[in-house]
Write a protein that holds these residues in place. Structure first.
Motif, short mmCIF file in Angstrom:
data_model
loop_
_atom_site.label_atom_id
_atom_site.label_comp_id
_atom_site.label_asym_id
_atom_site.label_seq_id
_atom_site.Cartn_x
_atom_site.Cartn_y
_atom_site.Cartn_z
N ASP A 154 0.85 -1.19 0.00
CA ASP A 154 0.00 0.00 0.00
C ASP A 154 0.88 1.23 0.00
N THR A 155 0.60 2.15 -0.93
CA THR A 155 1.50 3.27 -1.17
C THR A 155 0.72 4.55 -1.39
N ALA A 156 1.22 5.65 -0.85
CA ALA A 156 0.67 6.97 -1.13
C ALA A 156 1.42 7.56 -2.32
N LEU A 157 0.69 8.11 -3.28
CA LEU A 157 1.26 8.68 -4.49
C LEU A 157 1.09 10.20 -4.48
N VAL A 158 2.17 10.90 -4.77
CA VAL A 158 2.16 12.37 -4.82
C VAL A 158 2.88 12.81 -6.09
N SER A 159 2.27 13.75 -6.82
CA SER A 159 2.91 14.29 -8.02
C SER A 159 2.74 15.81 -8.03
N ALA A 160 3.71 16.50 -8.63
CA ALA A 160 3.64 17.95 -8.81
C ALA A 160 4.46 18.31 -10.04
N GLY A 161 3.95 19.25 -10.81
CA GLY A 161 4.68 19.65 -12.00
C GLY A 161 3.99 20.75 -12.75
N ALA A 162 4.49 21.04 -13.96
CA ALA A 162 3.94 22.15 -14.73
C ALA A 162 4.19 21.92 -16.21
N ASP A 163 3.27 22.46 -17.05
CA ASP A 163 3.43 22.54 -18.50
C ASP A 163 3.57 24.01 -18.87
N LEU A 164 4.53 24.32 -19.71
CA LEU A 164 4.68 25.67 -20.25
C LEU A 164 4.39 25.60 -21.74
N HIS A 165 3.29 26.24 -22.17
CA HIS A 165 2.84 26.22 -23.56
C HIS A 165 3.37 27.47 -24.26
N LEU A 166 4.15 27.27 -25.32
CA LEU A 166 4.78 28.36 -26.03
C LEU A 166 4.22 28.48 -27.43
N ALA A 167 4.54 29.59 -28.07
CA ALA A 167 4.11 29.79 -29.44
C ALA A 167 4.73 28.73 -30.35
N GLY A 168 4.05 28.47 -31.44
CA GLY A 168 4.59 27.53 -32.41
C GLY A 168 4.28 26.09 -32.08
#
Length: 470
Positions: free
Chosen positions: A427-441
């Motif tokens: 049995d495991t606790a899952l944690v995630s954190a992050g980001a997407d940077l959307h650019l032109a093109g």
């Protein structure tokens, strides 16, 4: 006490036997040409044996019954090895010379030698393989990469705010409207790029604690690799793709008991379908591992092995996204299954110590259920750039095979034993954190951290992704 009696009370089996000498169940230790004349002796001392004397008219015969480890408080792995040596000796009546030194040990030295002989290092192969395949299966469905998960179709869409103003994902269009005070109906509309290509680097570290009673030792496992894939949108709400990945795994046991590594190559396919705020996604993958192990057994015997192993896995997940003024919340459930198979193989004895092991073929499985929620929030950070912050909190339960192998010493044919490794967390606790940077093109940059935490195991992993959509 006669000189003969003094010699009988200190037989060779009491000490580490000299190189080249083997142990035998019955041997003549005294011969008198004129006969013994009825002389007998009070007894004999032989650690790790039950020893007795028998007599003929002219000879004194030493009889040994192996009892290696009796009363020594050995753990399960150690006792399994000791039992194998005892059984072989008592059934066959002799042991090769390399094992005679083991019977000359007591206390902690005996326990250490038996742990070294057990070959536990080989049990770590499955942990690295499951970790490598698990990261790849998740990566192919990762909503952090955009367009394949729970939030925001076309997250890789172009963001140029030229007069034609390229279209945006739904959440980012809303963020644009708020930032510029533009009515939502006049904000850029969602575009429908058909293709996207992506590349990712990923890696992870796991530590699983051993169990003193079974004799397993702490295991550390690492996995790292790179992956590349191609997506195609069949419709606005349906995407299919394939991916390839290469990399490797490495694992080590505490107490200097050895470890191993592998080079790996895997391929997979994936698909995702959305219906309004709901989504279902699935991935399948297969991998080949070119594995090797390296360890030192008792008395410095250097042993290595090489073999190929295969992994197969699949993942399916579904969720429903709720939009709130603060963030999107997507409760989700997932089921993931993996199979890992190693063939039978033999160790190579580089130093000639004679402790090489032959391992039986084995298949291990890991079926994981996940239940949790993903979170996302989009915002405009520049006229031609938008940022999506993401997170996850979840619980996972694994029905995973214990890392147990059947082994036999190559110089003791037929004398098999079981060796167990550090038991994976259930049995495991899952944690995630992050980001997407959307650019032109049509360019998207993504980064995230994943953590898995259990009472006896922790995993830390990271992923970086570059995506281009058109």
């Amino acid at each position: 006490m006669s000189p003969a009696r003094r010699r009988l009370r200190a037989p060779a089996c009491r000490r580490r036997s000299p190189p080249g000498s083997s142990l035998v169940k019955q041997s003549t230790i005294l011969h008198a040409n004129g006969g013994l004349g009825g002389t007998t002796f009070s007894g004999i001392s032989a650690p790790n044996f039950v020893a007795s004397l028998s007599y003929t008219p002219t000879d004194v015969v030493l009889n040994l019954t192996a009892a290696l480890g009796a009363g020594a408080g050995l753990n399960t792995n150690q006792q399994n090895v000791a039992n194998t040596l005892n059984t072989f000796f008592n059934d066959v009546g002799t042991l090769p010379a390399n094992f005679s030194g083991v019977f000359g040990l007591t206390g902690n030295k005996l326990g250490t030698a038996l742990s070294q002989l057990s070959g536990e290092a080989a049990t770590g192969a499955q942990q690295g393989a499951f970790q490598f395949m698990g990261q790849f299966l998740g990566l192919m469905l990762d909503p952090f990469a955009g367009g394949r998960g729970d939030a925001g179709y076309g997250a890789g869409s172009a963001l140029g705010f030229a007069p034609e103003r390229a279209a945006l994902p739904d959440d980012i269009a809303l963020a644009y409207a708020k930032a510029t005070k533009t009515p939502l109906d006049k904000a850029p509309q969602v575009s429908e790029p058909r293709w996207s290509v992506w590349g990712s680097g990923f890696g992870g570290y796991n530590k699983t604690s051993g169990d003193a009673s079974t004799g397993s030792n702490d295991l550390t496992a690492r996995a790292a690799g790179g992956a590349a894939g191609l997506d195609y949108h069949l419709t606005r709400d349906a995407v299919i793709g394939f991916a390839l990945a290469g990399g490797g795994t490495k694992w080590d046991l505490a107490q200097g008991l050895g470890g191993g590594k592998s080079d790996a190559f895997q391929g997979g396919v994936y698909a995702s379908v959305r219906s309004g705020p709901a989504y279902v996604a699935a991935s399948l993958a297969a991998a080949n591992h070119w594995m090797s192990t390296d360890r030192f057994a008792a008395f410095g015997d250097h042993l290595t092995a090489s073999f190929n192993a295969q992994s197969y896995g699949g993942r399916i997940e579904g969720g429903y996204r709720f939009a709130t003024p603060i963030a999107g919340v997507t409760p989700y459930a997932a089921l993931q299954a993996q199979s890992f198979r190693i063939p039978s193989y033999n160790e190579a004895d580089l130093s000639g110590g004679g402790f090489g092991i032959a391992y039986a073929a084995r298949s291990a499985t890991d079926t994981r259920s996940e239940l949790g929620a993903r979170f996302d929030r989009a915002m405009l950070v520049a006229p031609d750039a938008a940022l999506t912050l993401r997170g996850r909190l979840a619980w996972a339960h694994d029905w995973v095979s214990d890392p147990v192998l059947t082994a036999v010493f190559q110089t003791l044919p037929g004398a098999s034993f079981i060796v167990g490794g550090a038991t994976p967390a259930k049995d495991t606790a899952l944690v995630s954190a992050g980001a997407d940077l959307h650019l032109a093109g049509g360019i998207t940059l993504s980064a995230k951290f994943d953590g898995e935490f259990a009472g006896r195991a922790q995993t830390y992993a990271g992923t970086g992704t570059l995506r281009y959509s058109w």
